[in-house]
Structures are given as C-alpha cells and as structure tokens.
Design a protein around this motif. Structure first.
Motif, PDB file in Angstrom:
ATOM      1  N   VAL A  13      -6.389   5.141   1.691  1.00 11.18           N
ATOM      2  CA  VAL A  13      -6.047   4.331   2.854  1.00 11.18           C
ATOM      3  C   VAL A  13      -5.708   2.923   2.379  1.00 11.18           C
ATOM      4  CG1 VAL A  13      -6.873   3.375   5.033  1.00 11.18           C
ATOM      5  CG2 VAL A  13      -7.563   5.675   4.326  1.00 11.18           C
ATOM      6  N   PRO A  14      -4.581   2.355   2.783  1.00 14.84           N
ATOM      7  CA  PRO A  14      -4.214   0.998   2.331  1.00 14.84           C
ATOM      8  C   PRO A  14      -5.290  -0.028   2.694  1.00 14.84           C
ATOM      9  CG  PRO A  14      -2.357   2.068   3.391  1.00 14.84           C
ATOM     10  CD  PRO A  14      -3.546   2.946   3.641  1.00 14.84           C
ATOM     11  N   PHE A  15      -5.512  -0.922   1.781  1.00  5.49           N
ATOM     12  CA  PHE A  15      -6.477  -2.008   1.967  1.00  5.49           C
ATOM     13  C   PHE A  15      -5.684  -3.234   2.395  1.00  5.49           C
ATOM     14  CE2 PHE A  15      -9.332  -5.388   0.418  1.00  5.49           C
ATOM     15  CZ  PHE A  15     -10.555  -4.917   0.825  1.00  5.49           C
ATOM     16  N   ILE A  16      -5.864  -3.660   3.640  1.00  3.42           N
ATOM     17  CA  ILE A  16      -5.043  -4.733   4.207  1.00  3.42           C
ATOM     18  C   ILE A  16      -5.486  -6.074   3.635  1.00  3.42           C
ATOM     19  CG2 ILE A  16      -4.305  -5.895   6.312  1.00  3.42           C
ATOM     20  CD1 ILE A  16      -4.867  -3.288   7.798  1.00  3.42           C
ATOM     21  N   GLU A  20      -0.387  -6.434  -2.099  1.00  7.16           N
ATOM     22  CA  GLU A  20      -0.060  -5.061  -1.787  1.00  7.16           C
ATOM     23  C   GLU A  20      -0.530  -4.142  -2.914  1.00  7.16           C
ATOM     24  OE1 GLU A  20       4.084  -4.743  -1.055  1.00  7.16           O
ATOM     25  OE2 GLU A  20       4.063  -6.022   0.727  1.00  7.16           O
ATOM     26  N   GLY A  21      -0.783  -2.895  -2.547  1.00 13.65           N
ATOM     27  CA  GLY A  21      -1.096  -1.903  -3.560  1.00 13.65           C
ATOM     28  C   GLY A  21      -2.553  -1.527  -3.672  1.00 13.65           C
ATOM     29  N   ASP A  22      -3.468  -2.262  -3.014  1.00 11.71           N
ATOM     30  CA  ASP A  22      -4.877  -1.918  -3.053  1.00 11.71           C
ATOM     31  C   ASP A  22      -5.180  -0.852  -2.005  1.00 11.71           C
ATOM     32  OD1 ASP A  22      -5.039  -3.800  -4.965  1.00 11.71           O
ATOM     33  OD2 ASP A  22      -6.230  -5.239  -3.818  1.00 11.71           O
ATOM     34  N   VAL A  23      -6.070   0.057  -2.343  1.00 16.65           N
ATOM     35  CA  VAL A  23      -6.378   1.159  -1.432  1.00 16.65           C
ATOM     36  C   VAL A  23      -7.876   1.416  -1.385  1.00 16.65           C
ATOM     37  CG1 VAL A  23      -4.147   2.307  -1.811  1.00 16.65           C
ATOM     38  CG2 VAL A  23      -6.111   2.882  -3.271  1.00 16.65           C
ATOM     39  N   ASN A  49       1.227   5.944  -9.392  1.00 14.58           N
ATOM     40  CA  ASN A  49       0.389   4.756  -9.265  1.00 14.58           C
ATOM     41  C   ASN A  49      -0.958   4.957  -9.956  1.00 14.58           C
ATOM     42  OD1 ASN A  49       2.309   3.410  -7.585  1.00 14.58           O
ATOM     43  ND2 ASN A  49       1.609   4.654  -5.857  1.00 14.58           N
ATOM     44  N   TYR A  51      -4.823   3.237 -10.291  1.00 15.37           N
ATOM     45  CA  TYR A  51      -5.740   2.339  -9.604  1.00 15.37           C
ATOM     46  C   TYR A  51      -7.000   2.147 -10.456  1.00 15.37           C
ATOM     47  CZ  TYR A  51      -2.822   3.751  -5.646  1.00 15.37           C
ATOM     48  OH  TYR A  51      -1.762   4.022  -4.815  1.00 15.37           O
ATOM     49  N   GLU A 333     -10.888  -0.885   5.604  1.00 18.27           N
ATOM     50  CA  GLU A 333      -9.447  -0.847   5.795  1.00 18.27           C
ATOM     51  C   GLU A 333      -8.883  -2.151   6.352  1.00 18.27           C
ATOM     52  OE1 GLU A 333     -11.661   1.323   6.702  1.00 18.27           O
ATOM     53  OE2 GLU A 333     -10.925   3.378   6.800  1.00 18.27           O
TER      54      GLU A 333
END
Length: 424
Positions: A13-16, A20-23, A49, A51, A333
């Motif tokens: 799930v994208p980490f807001i 960009e690019g953290d999940v 990708n 991580y 998130e």
C-alpha cells in the motif's frame, strides 16, 4: 538479505508522504527468510522495485487495558515507560519481566577507535574524534592568555621549533613537563600567564620537552564528541538529500570511520556556533569511568563489552507498567506528516521518518483537530482553556517538542466539560 517476490505474493500500500515510492507491506502471502546484511538491513524486490525495511521505527499498541510488551532486548522484555499518573494509575499492572533497568558498575572504558566504532555498530550512536581544527578566529588565542591550552605530542625533535623568548619558552616547557596528563596524543595544561608573554609566535608554537615535541593546537583537537544530534541537524542535510548524497556526518560512520576531519572550507566560527550539538565525551586515548559517560552512551551493549553490566538478582519483583491514555490507532497509509523523535539514534538521514516540517508541528495538529473533530463544543472549550491557562511545556524548557506539547494540550480536551480542579 534480498528477498525476491512476485506482485501476487505481497500486498503493498503506498505510503503517503512528500517522497514517492515508499510503501506499507500489508500482507505477505508466501513465507520469506529473515536474513539481513551486515548492517542489519532487509530488502525485498517486487517486480522492478527494491524496498528496504525501515527497522528504526515500530508502532505498538499501549492501551490502558493492555500495556504493551515489545520484543526482546538483551534477554529481557522491552516495556513501556509511560509514567504513572492519575489518568492511568488504576490500570497499571505489575509485570515480573519489567522493572529491571540496566544497572552498571564503575568500569574503566578506553576511548579508543574500537570503543568509538562499537557505539555505532551496536547502538547507532555517531561518536567521533576530531582533527584539522584550526587556530583561527575565534580560536586564535595565545596559550599565554587562555585558561587551558592543548598541546599535541610529536615524537622526537620538533620539525620546526618556534623561536620564543626564554621566559615564555621555559614557562611552557615547565608546565608541560610537570603535567600528570597521561594521554598519548595530547596534553592539556594551565599556564602561569604572568611569566608567559602572549605573542603571535606562541599561537601554534612547537616546544621541545626532553625527547618529546609539543605543538600548541586547537582546544578540541582529538576531542571525542557524540555527533548523533548533529547527524540530524547538520546544515547540509537538505542539500545532500536533494542531490541524492549520503548524510554529511553519518556517511563516515557508515564507511567504518571514527574520525572527522573538519573541512578546510568551514570557518572556525561555525565550529563554535555548532559545538553545543556535539556533547563532549573526552579525548581519544583517555580512560574514563563507564558511569561518567553521557547517559546516551551508557548503553547495555557497551556495558556488556567492557564488563560494566551488573547481573540482575533472581526473584525480582518486577515493576508496574502503564498504558497511554487516549491513544488512537495509527494509520500508516496516511504517512508521516509530523516529526517523530527517535532518540537521535539514526544510521542514515533524509528518509521519511526523519521528515520534520517545522518547529510548530503541535500547533498544526491542534488546529487540524479543532477544525475537523465532530465534538466541536469540547474542542472550542479546550482552545479557550489553553488561552486562560497559557502555560506550555516550552515554558519548562521543552521547546517545541511535538509529543510533549500535544500530550499537555490533551489535558484541556479531556477535561473541557469537567471541572477546573481536574485540569489542575
């Protein structure tokens, strides 16, 4: 240390956040090995990708009804350190596995390169000794006029012995010879300023004392200092992050070094202005008592290495552990929108957990809740009370520390519809 996975194997799930690019790894549908590399990093590759697991931060539940137990540390459980107060007192529980904080005995610790390196390897502390500090303004002070002066040891004859008047040379030589300072690298002395004539020649002077040459140097030459805080606050962090470069202070420790050479491009005034961010530990080559080290450096790992950790007695009664009142569930998130204090215990900077939008985070949180919370009457009374009793943790020396300020403000929210004595 690298786990390869397919997109069907995990749910990311994208980490807001600003980057960009953290999940968030929400679900892992296949097992994976827990192997890490030499630095303790764990990587997973999904598609194209890769991580890296953020191992510095862990979110736990520490409610009033169920105080948390977090992992293992040196064979004992990590327990919450929330203070007992009138809000959580009746919920605190006695836990035998807690209440055994590390106890240390007085043991000699050598401030050598091995010890300095162990602080980073074991605990993530950035402890360095410093060289290339220059006798330039505001440090262009003759040793004859300063309370204390530092002299570097040079084996053998002085490469360029300084021509000084006899009285000054003899005064300096006598003080160096009489000193009981046993450090192998430098010697600190206090001079009789009556018989030592200040002059430009004494600045950086070389004086022969028996078989050893001594050279006047910067008062922090070979000083050992804890740079962990400066890793976070260094002026060049933002520029390094924007350029994809490593942290300017942490990179040396990551390369296995324990010495920092002060850059020739930096004026010495900058050292004086920033030195408060670098707590003094001693000098390279000193032997200090473990219990005299700064508290942040009295780590269990070092205590084990040097034999300073006392054995805990059998049959300990443990201690009370307490939950945090009115904590709410974290939603990863939504990202890290406010600063997180991690005890300055970083191995790298410029990452999302280190994002600090400014010194008024607590004001942003309070305003955000005031405007959006459904219980508007309570929130508006809390705002009024905070202005009637305008005392904040900053008045007690806590500055703008985020957690301290919002916990304090919660007192007004909690008792907005209650009584004034309860607030007090």
């Amino acid at each position: 240390a690298l786990q390869n996975g397919k997109e069907a194997d995990v749910r990311l799930v994208p980490f807001i956040t600003e980057k960009e690019g953290d999940v968030i790894l929400k679900e892992r549908r296949v097992p994976c090995a827990n192997a890490t590399d030499g630095a303790g990093n764990w990587f997973i590759k999904v598609g194209n990708n890769t991580y890296r697991y953020e191992r510095r931060f862990r979110l736990v539940s520490n409610t009033l009804e169920a105080p948390s137990v977090v992992g293992q540390n040196s064979g004992s459980q990590q327990c919450p350190i929330v203070s007992k107060n009138h809000q959580n007192r009746r919920f605190c529980v006695r836990r035998a596995s807690c209440g055994r904080p590390a106890e240390f005995r007085p043991v000699a610790v050598a401030l050598n390169e091995t010890t300095l390196r162990s602080w980073f390897v074991d605990s993530g502390r950035h402890v360095y000794y410093f060289r290339n500090l220059r006798l330039e303004e505001p440090y262009d002070v003759s040793p004859c006029t300063s309370q204390r002066s530092r002299w570097r040891r040079i084996s053998g004859a002085c490469p360029a012995a300084t021509s000084l008047d006899a009285l000054t040379r003899n005064t300096i030589a006598a003080a160096l010879n009489a000193s009981t300072d046993s450090n192998d690298f430098v010697r600190d002395i206090f001079l009789n300023t009556r018989d030592c004539v200040p002059s430009e020649a004494t600045l950086g002077a070389q004086v022969q004392v028996g078989p050893t040459c001594f050279q006047h140097v910067h008062p922090d030459f070979m000083s050992v200092r804890d740079a962990s805080r400066w890793v976070i606050n260094h002026d060049g962090n933002l520029e390094a992050t924007a350029g994809g470069a490593p942290n300017p202070i942490s990179k040396w420790a990551q390369e296995g070094l324990v010495c920092l050479n002060y850059p020739a491009s930096h004026p010495m005034q900058r050292w004086q202005d920033r030195i408060s961010q670098l707590p003094l530990v001693g000098r390279l080559g000193d032997v200090v008592n473990f219990q005299d080290l700064p508290l942040e450096l009295q780590t269990e790992q070092l205590a084990v290495r040097v034999g300073a950790l006392l054995q805990f007695p059998a049959g300990t009664e443990g201690a009370d552990v307490c939950g945090s009142p009115n904590e709410v569930t974290n939603i990863p998130e939504l990202g890290n929108q406010y600063s997180a204090l991690l005890e300055y215990n970083f191995t790298s900077l410029g990452e999302d957990l280190d994002y600090t939008p400014g010194g008024a985070d607590h004001i942003h949180v309070i305003n955000n809740v005031n405007l959006k919370a459904p219980d508007q009457l309570r929130q508006r009374v809390a705002v009024a009370l905070s202005n009637i009793i305008p005392v904040f943790p900053s008045d007690a020396g806590f500055g703008v520390w985020f957690e301290t300020n919002v916990v304090y403000y919660d007192i007004f929210v909690r008792h907005a519809l209650g009584t004034y004595p309860n607030i007090l």
